[in-house]
Design an enzyme around this catalytic site. Structure first.
Site, PDB file in Angstrom:
ATOM      1  CB  ALA A   1      -3.995  -6.921  28.532  1.00  0.00           C
TER       2      ALA A   1
ATOM      3  NE  ARG B   1      -5.235   0.976  27.977  1.00  0.00           N
ATOM      4  CZ  ARG B   1      -4.207   0.303  27.477  1.00  0.00           C
ATOM      5  NH1 ARG B   1      -3.461   0.853  26.504  1.00  0.00           N
ATOM      6  NH2 ARG B   1      -3.883  -0.886  27.964  1.00  0.00           N
TER       7      ARG B   1
ATOM      8  CD  GLU C   1       0.830  -4.469  31.002  1.00  0.00           C
ATOM      9  OE1 GLU C   1      -0.126  -4.804  31.727  1.00  0.00           O
ATOM     10  OE2 GLU C   1       0.682  -4.038  29.841  1.00  0.00           O
TER      11      GLU C   1
ATOM     12  CD  GLU D   1       2.245  -7.747  27.215  1.00  0.00           C
ATOM     13  OE1 GLU D   1       2.190  -6.727  27.928  1.00  0.00           O
ATOM     14  OE2 GLU D   1       2.834  -7.775  26.115  1.00  0.00           O
TER      15      GLU D   1
END
Length: 208
Positions: A80, A68, A101, A97
């Protein structure tokens, strides 16, 4: 005494959008205060998000590790993503999602919590789901890119995640809210007493 959040909107005397990005924007509002003064408030306008606590039959939670950039960290998170379309059903977004993912599907869905991530600086609202009865999704795996190409996937016992949260070692807000809400639900009325997956969400109204 029962306490709950309530809707309220103070008068806006002027509004501008100094920045508009691909998914979010920044708005500047001049807001009239209770004493009659006017204060300027800058905040991020966000489409809303969903997150998923995917709990398997062994009591493990599916987590991903992702870079991030704003916080310069690799964070352990739960799956998410954004609500891509205004009015999108959040359950459908959460199912998407989880598939993209983790290549996982779930048969049982409940609402764990609804949160505003940073109400002093953003209108982002997140619905955190609980997903159970997990299995491998059919079909081709979703093709990842950018930060997601470096993601790590793991199933971690719930108590280990709780320990990490309380030790300050796990800091992603959706993971923190999700695992602590799950523990609270287990120790309270039980997971089957959670709100249904299609429960109303005033922060982001949707069509069932």
């Amino acid at each position: 005494m029962t306490i709950k959040d309530t809707a309220e909107e103070w008068r806006i005397t002027a509004s501008a959008t100094p920045f508009a990005g691909k998914k979010t924007s920044v708005r500047t509002d001049d807001v009239e205060m209770p004493d009659g003064s006017v204060a300027r408030r800058d905040y991020q306008v966000h489409p809303g998000s969903v997150a998923v606590v995917a709990l398997d039959d062994l009591g493990r939670v599916l987590v991903i590790r992702q870079y991030r950039h704003p916080v310069r960290r690799k964070l352990w998170e739960i799956p998410a993503g954004l609500l891509d379309v205004p009015g999108e059903n959040p359950l459908h977004a959460a199912q998407r999602e989880l598939y993209e993912e983790a290549h996982v599907k779930a048969e049982d869905w409940r609402v764990l919590a609804d949160v505003y991530t940073t109400p002093g600086g953003s209108d982002e609202a997140v619905r955190v789901f609980l997903a159970r009865d997990l299995s491998e999704a059919e079909g081709k795996r979703f093709e990842v890119a950018e930060e997601e190409a470096d993601m790590e996937l793991r199933r971690v016992p719930l108590d280990e995640l709780v320990r990490g949260v309380l030790a300050g070692e796990l800091q992603n807000n959706c993971l923190v809210v999700g695992v602590l809400s799950l523990i609270a639900a287990q120790q309270g009325d039980g997971l089957d007493a959670l709100r249904p997956a299609e429960a109303p969400w005033p922060a982001r109204p949707f069509e069932a």
